[in-house]
Design an enzyme around this catalytic site. Structure first.
Site, PDB file in Angstrom:
ATOM      1  N   ARG A  70       0.909  -1.020   0.000  1.00  0.00           N
ATOM      2  CA  ARG A  70      -0.130  -0.043  -0.258  1.00  0.00           C
ATOM      3  C   ARG A  70       0.652   1.102   0.201  1.00  0.00           C
ATOM      4  NH1 ARG A  70      -3.269  -3.476   3.689  1.00  0.00           N
ATOM      5  NH2 ARG A  70      -0.687  -4.004   4.610  1.00  0.00           N
ATOM      6  N   CYS A 122      -6.653  -9.901  -1.065  1.00  0.00           N
ATOM      7  CA  CYS A 122      -5.671  -9.005  -1.029  1.00  0.00           C
ATOM      8  C   CYS A 122      -5.704  -8.323   0.602  1.00  0.00           C
ATOM      9  CB  CYS A 122      -4.723  -8.109  -1.771  1.00  0.00           C
ATOM     10  SG  CYS A 122      -5.521  -6.713  -2.718  1.00  0.00           S
ATOM     11  N   GLU A 156     -12.203  -4.800  -6.475  1.00  0.00           N
ATOM     12  CA  GLU A 156     -13.083  -4.597  -5.304  1.00  0.00           C
ATOM     13  C   GLU A 156     -14.439  -3.894  -4.804  1.00  0.00           C
ATOM     14  OE1 GLU A 156     -10.317  -1.384  -2.852  1.00  0.00           O
ATOM     15  OE2 GLU A 156      -9.711  -1.249  -4.814  1.00  0.00           O
ATOM     16  N   SER A 169      -6.716  -8.917  -8.246  1.00  0.00           N
ATOM     17  CA  SER A 169      -6.460  -9.021  -6.613  1.00  0.00           C
ATOM     18  C   SER A 169      -7.822  -8.610  -6.419  1.00  0.00           C
ATOM     19  CB  SER A 169      -5.531  -8.901  -6.290  1.00  0.00           C
ATOM     20  OG  SER A 169      -5.074  -8.371  -4.977  1.00  0.00           O
ATOM     21  N   GLY A 172      -9.458  -7.406  -3.413  1.00  0.00           N
ATOM     22  CA  GLY A 172     -10.042  -6.226  -2.824  1.00  0.00           C
ATOM     23  C   GLY A 172     -11.108  -6.670  -1.585  1.00  0.00           C
ATOM     24  N   THR A 173     -11.170  -7.754  -0.948  1.00  0.00           N
ATOM     25  CA  THR A 173     -12.294  -8.126  -0.657  1.00  0.00           C
ATOM     26  C   THR A 173     -12.928  -7.700   0.604  1.00  0.00           C
ATOM     27  OG1 THR A 173     -10.826  -9.565   0.833  1.00  0.00           O
ATOM     28  CG2 THR A 173     -12.262 -10.973  -0.932  1.00  0.00           C
ATOM     29  N   ARG A 223      -0.260  -1.590  -5.014  1.00  0.00           N
ATOM     30  CA  ARG A 223      -0.897  -0.493  -5.465  1.00  0.00           C
ATOM     31  C   ARG A 223      -0.484   0.823  -5.116  1.00  0.00           C
ATOM     32  NH1 ARG A 223      -5.559  -1.207  -0.594  1.00  0.00           N
ATOM     33  NH2 ARG A 223      -3.730   0.712   0.142  1.00  0.00           N
TER      34      ARG A 223
END
Length: 875
Positions: free
Chosen positions: A562, A832, A746, A765, A767-768, A618
């Protein structure tokens, strides 16, 4: 043929766990093995589900089956239920298919009434024993079935003991117990408005219903949520002929493990009490004797116990947790199950069983609770700080680990202090009970005045990986006034103490702790896990130190770096603020140029630690208001530095305010508005990668991730900026380095359009955290305020931010995977969000075909093991 809801122990076996529950299926299996088991029957988990489906009623058909089975039990035992001379007495215990120690309720000595107790006393020739059994039954029935507080009864018992000048229950005479029974019945009538029930069949059906109800009591719901146990499993009920450990000095009861549940040592481990019933051992009312002492008290019973314990471990091929009773020198086993154990013990036992040829490495991997690996990373005391520590007490080392925190005396106070104020907490209790579960969960450590190594506090603390010291008899607790006394010290609510659950020592004050180190068994299990898993495991890391830790724990790269976290340091935050306050592209570019070297240096350090392993970077994600100053002093300093008025700075900050910032100007939207941010970040990533590749020779392929995309054209817009900058850097440096550009999924719209987005994205990826937030439509920062009500009302079983919602959010992930692969068959797929370290979520990721999971550094071992278990369970 109608469905069968009740099975005699002789009709089942270990394979029927889902129907008979863990306890019932094991009792059936032990019956099959010809072991000394008090006989009985099991009311199935399906009967429990039916009870709830019928509006909390037991149907006439099920009741008839129960009484039919009761008749068969009468024939086996040669006694009649409800007989006034020689009554058949039973215990009623719960038994879900997953072990839930202390979470469900038990009733012993059921079948006694005012008349039967007299016949029972005459038949046994032991009036004290008979009235003690009736006293216990009234108290348990009132507490468990009728939900009267047991403190009413404990108060009477303590009063009579004080009046008679005795300390222990066992010193009370038959006449004393009759007096207590009369007082118990009087309280019952006052509180319930009716006499204590005298019909044994009414007692039995009320007890069965109470066990069914207990499946949904608040502590059971909390325990299920903590341990991923579905609410629709239900619990079975085991009705078993009573055997009595409270008949005198030739009787007793105990709990034992075939191996040490704290260390895993291959040595029988347990304790027992003479002249006692089972609840005395687990409740910790009297401090028990070690099991080895039984050899002196009753050598024949001890020899038989050791033989059967070994037989059970060999049969189940796992460490067993056994409850037993000796009635007048005759040994009975009341239950066996795979024992709860600490994480170090689990690893030791699994490795030993492999070495002993009992199980395979694959079975060893499946035996370890992945979540329990957290315990291995629990702190120990700093050696220097410990030397200065003042020991004020020592008792039983009930659950390993070191803990320091503020003292609280009730579960509610402990929970509130930890959850609301973020305090480290030590829960101090006379003894714990299942009602304390939330306070125990909130505590760093637990200290009890009563109880042994198999008490409620010890068993639950070990399961949670929480440090616990139990049985500190000298501890004098005054809960009402909020203090305890120990070794001449008065410790008040809110004062600090420290516990060592490995030595049993209690220290005054707040002793510094350090992270634990990991032993050889951990490496063996992890190596086996790595052989079986197909999912890769990465980490979420923003600093070289985090990355180094994660690699040490087995991470195979970084799945989420991040970049915004790199901007918050003191020497960088003024520069990002300058960029935000600038009115022109040139001004923003000048501020970003100052940040470039910082960002590049960070990326270089990360690439060096990874030594060629992948890193997904990211780009800037949070809304810009998170970076601006809030204090008057900082606003004035920024205004001065930029030669602006304070009013201008304040107006700009006010202009950044958003009503819903998590759905506002953030993620890729920042790069669309300010392309210069994406240019700077791309230059930093590419220059860092090329320089480390040239200097160290690592084969680096940067992965650039554009966040919060919901539209293919949006991604393409930012991607074009990235490609243009990356190619320019490559040309400047004369490099042929490869790189990949992908996106986070996401936003639900991105999942719906994943096939289109995959035309531009080389990887997804998930982003849950945000995907869950946007799918449910509630804020992850605020959901805690109302989720408890949802758990209580059984709307949700678990926190969707902790455990992936497979029915809703999971469907979006699955759809994205299918759509993405349809467009780009070789697309790389990862997750992630913090779900990447949750075992049930990792299994879902395996099933839907992700390439990797990424989680915080200290959850990497959990993810590695969970990924192996997913592969083995889904062959």
């Amino acid at each position: 043929m109608s469905k069968k809801f009740v099975y005699m122990f002789s009709e089942g076996d270990a394979s029927m766990k889902n129907l008979l529950g863990g306890k019932g299926s094991n009792l059936a299996e032990m019956t099959k093995l010809g072991l000394p088991i008090p006989q009985g029957f099991t009311v199935t988990t399906e009967a429990c589900i039916d009870y709830y489906n019928q509006g909390k009623k037991v149907t006439d058909e099920i009741q008839a089956e129960i009484f039919e089975s009761l008749k068969k039990l009468e024939e086996i035992q040669g006694k009649k239920f409800g007989d006034t001379e020689e009554p058949l007495l039973v215990s009623v215990r719960s038994g879900a298919r997953a072990s839930m120690p202390g979470m469900m309720d038990t009733i012993l000595n059921l079948g006694l009434n005012d008349v039967a107790v007299e016949g029972f006393a005459r038949k046994t020739g032991n009036p004290r024993f008979a009235y003690d059994s009736y006293r216990r039954f009234i108290q348990m029935f009132s507490d468990v079935v009728m939900e009267m507080s047991k403190t009413f009864f404990e108060g009477i018992l303590d009063e009579v003991k004080e009046e008679k000048g005795v300390k222990l229950d066992t010193e009370l005479t038959a006449d004393d117990l009759k007096e207590i029974i009369a007082k118990y019945k009087e309280i019952y009538k006052n509180k319930m408005g009716e006499d204590f029930p005298q019909d044994p069949k009414v007692q039995l059906m009320e007890a069965v219903k109470a066990v069914f109800r207990s499946w949904d009591n608040p502590r059971a719901i909390v325990y299920r949520r903590m341990n991923d146990i579905p609410g629709d499993w239900g619990t079975a009920v085991n009705v078993q002929a009573m055997v009595f450990g409270n008949m005198g000095e030739t009787s007793g009861t105990g709990v034992a493990f075939t191996r040490n549940p704290s260390t895993g040592e291959n040595k029988i481990y347990g304790e027992y009490l003479i002249n006692a019933q089972g609840e005395d051992v687990v409740a910790g009312i009297r401090t028990p004797q070690p099991i080895s002492h039984l050899e002196e008290d009753m050598p024949e019973a001890y020899a038989e116990f050791m033989r059967i314990a070994k037989h059970l471990e060999n049969h189940y091929k796992d460490m067993q947790d056994m409850e037993f009773t000796i009635e007048d020198r005759k040994l009975y086993f009341l239950q066996t199950r795979s024992g709860k154990r600490t994480a170090p013990a689990a690893l030791q036992i699994a490795c030993d069983l492999v070495d002993e040829g009992m199980i395979t490495p694959a079975e060893a991997v499946l035996r370890i609770d992945a979540k329990s690996l957290d315990q291995l990373l629990h702190p120990t005391f700093n050696a220097a700080a410990l030397k200065a520590g003042q020991v004020i007490g020592q008792a039983l080392p009930a659950s390993p680990g070191a803990a320091a925190g503020k003292v609280y005396f009730t579960a509610d106070d402990a929970k509130n202090a930890h959850v609301e104020r973020g305090e480290r907490v030590i829960l101090v209790r006379l003894e714990t009970s299942p009602e304390d579960i939330e306070g125990m969960h909130a505590a760093q450590g637990i200290l009890t005045a009563r109880g042994g190594m198999t008490s409620h506090a010890a068993v639950v603390a070990r399961g949670m990986g929480t440090a616990c010291v139990s049985g500190l008899g000298e501890l004098k607790i005054n809960e009402e006034e909020g203090f305890f006394e120990l070794a001449g010290h008065v410790v008040k609510k809110g004062d600090y103490i420290s516990l060592d659950g490995s030595t049993g020592k209690v220290y005054l004050g707040d002793i510094e702790t350090e992270e634990a180190t990991i032993g050889g068994n951990f490496e063996r299990i992890m190596n086996w896990a790595d052989e079986y898993r197909t999912l890769r495991v990465r980490t979420n890391a923003d600093t070289p130190e985090d990355a180094k830790n994660a690699v040490k724990l087995g991470a195979e790269g970084i799945g989420l770096c991040r970049t915004e976290h790199m901007f918050f340091e003191a020497d960088r935050i003024p520069k990002i603020r300058k960029m935000i306050l600038s009115d022109t592209v040139e001004g923003r570019e000048a501020a970003l140029a100052e940040l470039l070297e910082f960002q590049k240096a960070d990326f270089k350090a990360m690439f060096e630690v990874l030594e060629g392993m992948p890193m997904t970077v990211r780009y800037l994600d949070p809304p810009l208001h998170e970076f601006v100053p809030t204090s008057e002093e900082d606003i004035a300093a920024l205004a001065k530095d930029m030669n602006l008025t304070v009013e201008h700075v304040k107006n700009t900050i006010a202009g950044l305010h958003e009503f819903n910032p998590m759905m506002g100007h953030r993620g890729c939207r920042l790069a669309v508005t300010y392309p210069e941010i994406a240019r700077m970040q791309t230059r930093a990533v590419m220059e860092a990668a090329i320089e480390v590749k040239n200097e160290k020779g690592y084969d680096i392929v940067p992965e650039i991730m554009i966040p919060l995309v919901g539209e293919k054209k949006e991604l393409k817009f930012v991607k074009d900026i990235v490609v243009e900058t990356a190619e320019a850097v490559k040309k400047e440096k004369g490099s042929d380095i490869q790189y990949h550009i992908g996106t986070m999924i996401e936003i639900p719209r991105a999942a719906l359009l994943a096939d289109e987005i995959a035309e531009e994205a080389e990887f997804f990826s998930f982003g849950t955290n945000d995907l869950t937030q946007m799918t449910f439509g509630f804020s992850r920062d605020d959901a805690g305020k109302f989720l408890d009500a949802y758990y209580k009302s059984k709307i949700y079983e678990s926190d969707p931010f902790a455990r992936l919602d497979q029915n809703g959010v999971g469907q979006l992930v699955k759809m994205s995977v299918e759509k993405g692969k349809a467009t780009r068959p070789n697309i790389k797929l990862g997750i992630c969000g913090e779900h990447g370290g949750d075992p049930s979520s990792v299994e879902f990721c395996h099933r839907v075909g992700l390439t990797y999971v990424s989680c915080s550094p200290f959850r990497v071992p959990i993810a590695r093991l969970a990924a192996a278990q997913a592969a083995l369970n889904n062959k």
